[in-house]
Design a protein around this motif. Structure first.
Motif, mmCIF file in Angstrom:
data_model
loop_
_atom_site.group_PDB
_atom_site.id
_atom_site.type_symbol
_atom_site.label_atom_id
_atom_site.label_comp_id
_atom_site.label_asym_id
_atom_site.label_seq_id
_atom_site.Cartn_x
_atom_site.Cartn_y
_atom_site.Cartn_z
ATOM 1 N N ILE A 157 -10.444 6.748 11.018
ATOM 2 C CA ILE A 157 -9.391 6.028 10.321
ATOM 3 C C ILE A 157 -10.019 5.364 9.107
ATOM 4 O O ILE A 157 -11.038 4.688 9.209
ATOM 5 C CB ILE A 157 -8.678 4.997 11.216
ATOM 6 C CG1 ILE A 157 -7.617 4.237 10.401
ATOM 7 C CG2 ILE A 157 -9.656 4.037 11.881
ATOM 8 C CD1 ILE A 157 -6.672 3.402 11.233
ATOM 9 N N GLY A 158 -9.436 5.599 7.940
ATOM 10 C CA GLY A 158 -9.912 5.007 6.695
ATOM 11 C C GLY A 158 -8.902 3.997 6.181
ATOM 12 O O GLY A 158 -7.695 4.230 6.269
ATOM 13 N N PHE A 159 -9.390 2.884 5.632
ATOM 14 C CA PHE A 159 -8.461 1.836 5.180
ATOM 15 C C PHE A 159 -8.990 1.109 3.956
ATOM 16 O O PHE A 159 -8.791 -0.089 3.772
ATOM 17 C CB PHE A 159 -8.184 0.842 6.314
ATOM 18 C CG PHE A 159 -9.416 0.309 7.007
ATOM 19 C CD1 PHE A 159 -9.948 -0.926 6.673
ATOM 20 C CD2 PHE A 159 -10.044 1.060 8.003
ATOM 21 C CE1 PHE A 159 -11.079 -1.412 7.305
ATOM 22 C CE2 PHE A 159 -11.177 0.569 8.641
ATOM 23 C CZ PHE A 159 -11.703 -0.669 8.290
ATOM 24 N N GLU A 160 -9.700 1.847 3.088
ATOM 25 C CA GLU A 160 -10.242 1.232 1.871
ATOM 26 C C GLU A 160 -9.166 0.539 1.048
ATOM 27 O O GLU A 160 -9.393 -0.522 0.466
ATOM 28 C CB GLU A 160 -10.934 2.302 1.015
ATOM 29 C CG GLU A 160 -11.637 1.757 -0.217
ATOM 30 C CD GLU A 160 -12.802 0.850 0.140
ATOM 31 O OE1 GLU A 160 -12.780 -0.329 -0.285
ATOM 32 O OE2 GLU A 160 -13.734 1.310 0.830
ATOM 33 N N ALA A 161 -7.964 1.104 0.993
ATOM 34 C CA ALA A 161 -6.894 0.543 0.170
ATOM 35 C C ALA A 161 -6.296 -0.730 0.749
ATOM 36 O O ALA A 161 -5.471 -1.375 0.101
ATOM 37 C CB ALA A 161 -5.786 1.585 -0.016
ATOM 38 N N ALA A 162 -6.705 -1.114 1.960
ATOM 39 C CA ALA A 162 -6.142 -2.308 2.588
ATOM 40 C C ALA A 162 -6.703 -3.600 2.003
ATOM 41 O O ALA A 162 -6.104 -4.661 2.164
ATOM 42 C CB ALA A 162 -6.407 -2.281 4.099
ATOM 43 N N VAL A 163 -7.844 -3.521 1.319
ATOM 44 C CA VAL A 163 -8.490 -4.721 0.771
ATOM 45 C C VAL A 163 -8.880 -4.471 -0.679
ATOM 46 O O VAL A 163 -9.613 -3.534 -0.980
ATOM 47 C CB VAL A 163 -9.738 -5.115 1.579
ATOM 48 C CG1 VAL A 163 -10.412 -6.347 0.969
ATOM 49 C CG2 VAL A 163 -9.393 -5.378 3.035
ATOM 50 N N ALA A 164 -8.363 -5.304 -1.579
ATOM 51 C CA ALA A 164 -8.781 -5.309 -2.992
ATOM 52 C C ALA A 164 -8.459 -4.015 -3.736
ATOM 53 O O ALA A 164 -9.168 -3.645 -4.676
ATOM 54 C CB ALA A 164 -10.270 -5.632 -3.113
ATOM 55 N N GLY A 165 -7.365 -3.359 -3.355
ATOM 56 C CA GLY A 165 -6.864 -2.220 -4.128
ATOM 57 C C GLY A 165 -7.906 -1.163 -4.401
ATOM 58 O O GLY A 165 -8.485 -0.581 -3.490
ATOM 59 N N GLY A 166 -8.162 -0.928 -5.697
ATOM 60 C CA GLY A 166 -9.068 0.144 -6.092
ATOM 61 C C GLY A 166 -10.539 -0.223 -6.073
ATOM 62 O O GLY A 166 -11.387 0.625 -6.381
ATOM 63 N N ILE A 167 -10.880 -1.476 -5.721
ATOM 64 C CA ILE A 167 -12.296 -1.861 -5.650
ATOM 65 C C ILE A 167 -12.892 -1.291 -4.362
ATOM 66 O O ILE A 167 -12.390 -1.584 -3.275
ATOM 67 C CB ILE A 167 -12.460 -3.391 -5.648
ATOM 68 C CG1 ILE A 167 -11.765 -4.020 -6.856
ATOM 69 C CG2 ILE A 167 -13.934 -3.775 -5.625
ATOM 70 C CD1 ILE A 167 -11.727 -5.539 -6.828
ATOM 71 N N PRO A 168 -13.946 -0.511 -4.431
ATOM 72 C CA PRO A 168 -14.495 0.105 -3.199
ATOM 73 C C PRO A 168 -15.351 -0.868 -2.404
ATOM 74 O O PRO A 168 -16.516 -0.600 -2.096
ATOM 75 C CB PRO A 168 -15.309 1.278 -3.748
ATOM 76 C CG PRO A 168 -15.776 0.798 -5.085
ATOM 77 C CD PRO A 168 -14.653 -0.037 -5.642
ATOM 78 N N TYR A 217 -15.368 -6.278 -9.039
ATOM 79 C CA TYR A 217 -14.238 -6.744 -9.852
ATOM 80 C C TYR A 217 -13.316 -5.579 -10.173
ATOM 81 O O TYR A 217 -13.779 -4.465 -10.446
ATOM 82 C CB TYR A 217 -14.777 -7.357 -11.150
ATOM 83 C CG TYR A 217 -13.747 -7.636 -12.216
ATOM 84 C CD1 TYR A 217 -12.997 -8.803 -12.194
ATOM 85 C CD2 TYR A 217 -13.537 -6.737 -13.264
ATOM 86 C CE1 TYR A 217 -12.060 -9.068 -13.184
ATOM 87 C CE2 TYR A 217 -12.606 -6.994 -14.259
ATOM 88 C CZ TYR A 217 -11.870 -8.164 -14.220
ATOM 89 O OH TYR A 217 -10.944 -8.421 -15.183
ATOM 90 N N GLY A 218 -12.013 -5.813 -10.129
ATOM 91 C CA GLY A 218 -11.075 -4.758 -10.500
ATOM 92 C C GLY A 218 -9.655 -5.102 -10.092
ATOM 93 O O GLY A 218 -9.364 -6.208 -9.639
ATOM 94 N N ARG A 219 -8.771 -4.150 -10.255
ATOM 95 C CA ARG A 219 -7.366 -4.352 -9.916
ATOM 96 C C ARG A 219 -7.200 -4.346 -8.395
ATOM 97 O O ARG A 219 -7.655 -3.434 -7.719
ATOM 98 C CB ARG A 219 -6.495 -3.268 -10.542
ATOM 99 C CG ARG A 219 -6.429 -3.371 -12.053
ATOM 100 C CD ARG A 219 -5.364 -2.451 -12.643
ATOM 101 N NE ARG A 219 -5.282 -2.626 -14.087
ATOM 102 C CZ ARG A 219 -4.558 -3.561 -14.683
ATOM 103 N NH1 ARG A 219 -3.868 -4.427 -13.934
ATOM 104 N NH2 ARG A 219 -4.528 -3.665 -16.001
#
Length: 438
Positions: free
Chosen positions: A126-137, A298-300
């Motif tokens: 299960i991947g959930f990178e988009a759950a925190v800080a949008g496009g910041i990896p 830092y990012g959107r």
């Protein structure tokens, strides 16, 4: 594997961004995976509205179970949000051997143990990178790139709506919170009901996930001290500026031996701190690792393209694994499911930090000495005291900056101060993150 087939559940703003990326960057994605990446099915309750992206209408369905049970689909992307039916669909996808990608921070913060255990049991990712800080990896960086580090300190701005409001209040002296909130709603940065953002709930969900990744401590959001920005006053913003600070809604994680201080609240940051320069709808994460030192991300933190980019990043990671016939290379939270953290969360009453206090006191001889005396009785020493005006017949604001003090002591002292005859109401309390003030 000859191709990777994707099923999308939720065709809203971010879902449309996912479709756009899959269409416009198809050649780039396929080159990086090594096999074609194909959108096989899209489920949404509304399949008639134009989303502004090109899509084969034969892919659309109103039945999400068709997606999670389709034997040809290998990766399911869940973008409907909320607890149900999102959780049931994700669990059903696991039962059917699907990898899952989601941006659902609320679900993972509240029901993460059940969801992650189910993925582990099914042998899927299960991947959930988009759950925190949008496009910041940030999650992938914490889970993999910075895995060699103990994290002594993490300070994070995790909600663009709140950051926009506080930035506007700082840059426009005297403007009220309600005025700026209305502007944020007109610009589409805040929802009609903004409570999830301005009361800190959205940021708290994200903080829970970051805490799990960095310290292995899994707790529900209700275990964390959370304050929003609804009560921020223009006077306090102006005074913060006068002291060379900016007010930010800050998620804070600090390591104290085996224990961890984790909290979310409006915080005064020095104007020269890297996060103080993160303005508008942007997000920022400042951390200190014991091996790498200081790091700034830092990012959107939201928006169609940036969040969809994070979703696709997870999709491609899973597609690469599927193309190699493997899964579960890295545990979702960076720790084996059997891991039990030895540390615990510190209660907010145990923390030691600096404070900004504002009281409304009658301008009479001896009043400030009474206040200072109560603070002194509770081991709270003062760094600065400022009274902005004089009126013999009305209470005036007086601001105190303290040296390091314990939260429990401060709360007791402020309760006593609020009972003084010459003081109106309870003191306003804001915490300060400034290592030079100690």
């Amino acid at each position: 594997m000859k191709e990777v087939s994707i099923g999308l559940i939720g065709f809203g703003t971010v879902g449309a961004g996912v479709v756009q990326i899959l269409e416009e960057n198809r050649d780039v994605l396929e080159a990086r995976v090594g096999v074609p990446v194909r959108l096989k099915r899209i489920a949404d309750l509304n399949i008639e509205s134009d989303r502004g992206v090109k899509v084969d209408r034969s892919l659309l369905t109103t039945n999400a179970m068709e997606v999670v049970r389709d034997p040809e689909i290998s990766v399911v992307v869940e973008l409907i949000g909320g607890y149900e039916p999102a959780k049931s669909l994700i669990l059903e996808a696991f039962k059917n051997g699907k990898q899952v990608v989601t941006a659902n921070k609320a679900l993972l913060a509240e029901h993460g143990p059940e969801v992650f255990q189910a993925a582990h049991k099914a042998g899927v990712d299960i991947g959930f990178e988009a759950a925190v800080a949008g496009g910041i990896p940030i999650l992938r960086s914490l889970r993999e790139g910075l895995v060699a580090n103990r994290f002594d300190k993490i300070l994070a701005i995790l909600n663009g709506t709140c950051n926009f409001i506080l930035t506007a209040m700082d840059s426009t002296p005297g403007v009220s919170f309600d005025e700026v909130l209305k502007k944020a709603q007109e610009l589409g940065y805040a929802e009609a009901d903004p409570a999830l953002d301005i009361d800190g709930i959205d940021s708290a969900h994200k903080l829970v996930l970051v805490l799990s990744l960095t310290h292995g401590i899994r707790v529900p959001p209700r275990s964390i001290h959370v304050e929003g920005i609804r009560n921020i006053d223009p006077f306090d913003v102006a005074m913060a500026h006068e002291f060379s600070y900016k007010i930010k809604l800050l998620a804070i994680i600090r390591r104290d031996g085996d224990n961890v201080d984790a909290r979310l609240h409006p915080t005064l940051l020095p104007e020269d701190h890297p996060l103080a320069r993160v303005d508008g709808v942007f997000n920022g994460i400042f951390l200190h690792g014991d091996m790498v030192g200081d790091q700034l991300f830092y990012g959107r933190g939201a928006g169609r393209e940036s969040t969809a980019s994070a979703v696709i990043g997870d999709v491609i990671e899973m597609a690469r694994s599927a193309a190699r016939g493997e899964a579960g290379r890295v545990p979702p939270l960076g720790y084996p499911e059997s891991w039990k953290a030895s540390g615990k969360l510190k209660n907010i009453s145990e923390i030691v930090t600096n404070y900004y206090l504002r009281i409304k006191a009658m301008d009479r001889p001896g009043v400030l000495s009474k206040v200072a005396g109560i603070l002194g009785e509770h081991q709270i020493s003062l760094h600065s005291v400022v009274q902005k005006s004089r009126q013999s017949s009305a209470a005036v604001p007086v601001v105190f900056l303290t040296h390091l003090a314990k939260e429990a002591d401060l709360q007791i002292a402020c309760e006593k101060i609020s009972r003084l005859d010459d003081v109106e109401g309870a003191p306003v309390i804001l915490r300060i993150e400034d290592e030079t003030l100690n």
